[in-house]
Motif scaffolding. Structure first.
Motif, PDB file in Angstrom:
ATOM      1  N   UNK A  18       0.847  -1.201   0.000  1.00  0.00           N
ATOM      2  CA  UNK A  18       0.000   0.000   0.000  1.00  0.00           C
ATOM      3  C   UNK A  18       0.881   1.249   0.000  1.00  0.00           C
ATOM      4  N   UNK A  19       1.927   1.255   0.807  1.00  0.00           N
ATOM      5  CA  UNK A  19       2.836   2.409   0.846  1.00  0.00           C
ATOM      6  C   UNK A  19       3.474   2.635  -0.530  1.00  0.00           C
ATOM      7  N   UNK A  20       3.920   1.550  -1.173  1.00  0.00           N
ATOM      8  CA  UNK A  20       4.507   1.686  -2.510  1.00  0.00           C
ATOM      9  C   UNK A  20       3.463   2.165  -3.521  1.00  0.00           C
ATOM     10  N   UNK A  21       2.232   1.711  -3.371  1.00  0.00           N
ATOM     11  CA  UNK A  21       1.157   2.172  -4.244  1.00  0.00           C
ATOM     12  C   UNK A  21       0.881   3.652  -4.074  1.00  0.00           C
ATOM     13  N   UNK A  22       0.914   4.134  -2.845  1.00  0.00           N
ATOM     14  CA  UNK A  22       0.712   5.564  -2.584  1.00  0.00           C
ATOM     15  C   UNK A  22       1.848   6.375  -3.197  1.00  0.00           C
ATOM     16  N   UNK A  23       3.072   5.880  -3.031  1.00  0.00           N
ATOM     17  CA  UNK A  23       4.219   6.561  -3.645  1.00  0.00           C
ATOM     18  C   UNK A  23       4.048   6.582  -5.163  1.00  0.00           C
ATOM     19  N   UNK A  24       3.597   5.445  -5.727  1.00  0.00           N
ATOM     20  CA  UNK A  24       3.382   5.374  -7.166  1.00  0.00           C
ATOM     21  C   UNK A  24       2.298   6.313  -7.662  1.00  0.00           C
ATOM     22  N   UNK A  25       1.334   6.611  -6.819  1.00  0.00           N
ATOM     23  CA  UNK A  25       0.277   7.544  -7.215  1.00  0.00           C
ATOM     24  C   UNK A  25       0.801   8.971  -7.306  1.00  0.00           C
ATOM     25  N   UNK A  26       1.900   9.247  -6.609  1.00  0.00           N
ATOM     26  CA  UNK A  26       2.458  10.597  -6.578  1.00  0.00           C
ATOM     27  C   UNK A  26       3.628  10.743  -7.554  1.00  0.00           C
ATOM     28  N   UNK A  27       4.475   9.728  -7.629  1.00  0.00           N
ATOM     29  CA  UNK A  27       5.664   9.809  -8.478  1.00  0.00           C
ATOM     30  C   UNK A  27       5.368   9.327  -9.892  1.00  0.00           C
ATOM     31  N   UNK A  28       5.780  10.110 -10.880  1.00  0.00           N
ATOM     32  CA  UNK A  28       5.598   9.640 -12.247  1.00  0.00           C
ATOM     33  C   UNK A  28       6.500   8.429 -12.511  1.00  0.00           C
ATOM     34  N   UNK A  29       6.070   7.575 -13.389  1.00  0.00           N
ATOM     35  CA  UNK A  29       6.799   6.384 -13.837  1.00  0.00           C
ATOM     36  C   UNK A  29       6.819   5.243 -12.837  1.00  0.00           C
ATOM     37  N   UNK A  30       6.303   5.443 -11.626  1.00  0.00           N
ATOM     38  CA  UNK A  30       6.220   4.335 -10.676  1.00  0.00           C
ATOM     39  C   UNK A  30       4.778   3.836 -10.665  1.00  0.00           C
TER      40      UNK A  30
END
Length: 134
Positions: free
Chosen positions: A25-37
């Protein structure tokens, strides 16, 4: 997973699945904010982990207003919405361009990475679109 199987799991195993789910979930949240993730793949993995550890968190994720429909479509139909396919393939293309421009790899490595990324894009593009609700 049937409730009898879930309740029979050792508490340490359930805690491990819960920790993996929270990390995803934490990685998914980061991916929602960072482009290309990516975001969705981490949330799919989180839902799978929560299915083995926390029915409450699994229900929360599947019921989420933004991500829930995509997660349910994947779980029930193996389907990916058209917009998600476009976003994923765009991200793959931009990621490959960043790799080539930033790393300046020799052609064998560039070709290997291109082949791997094209295989991922092909997999994404061959998934069905979600069935429209009746």
């Amino acid at each position: 997973m049937p409730e009898t199987e879930r309740s029979a799991a050792h508490p340490a195993v359930r805690a491990g699945w819960l920790a993996l789910g929270l990390i995803n979930v934490a990685l998914g949240i980061i991916g929602a904010v960072l482009p290309l993730m990516p975001t969705t793949i981490f949330l799919i993995m989180a839902a799978a982990c929560f299915a083995r550890s926390s029915p409450r968190l699994e229900a929360w994720l599947l019921g989420h207003p933004r991500f829930g429909p995509t997660l349910r479509a994947w779980r029930e139909q193996g389907a990916i919405p058209r917009r998600a396919k476009i976003a994923a393939c765009t991200g793959i293309t931009l990621g490959y361009a960043a790799f080539v421009l930033g790393a300046r790899p020799h052609w064998p490595l560039a070709a290997l990475v291109a082949a791997a990324m094209m295989a991922c894009a092909a997999y994404i593009l061959t998934r069905p679109a979600p069935a429209s609700p009746d």
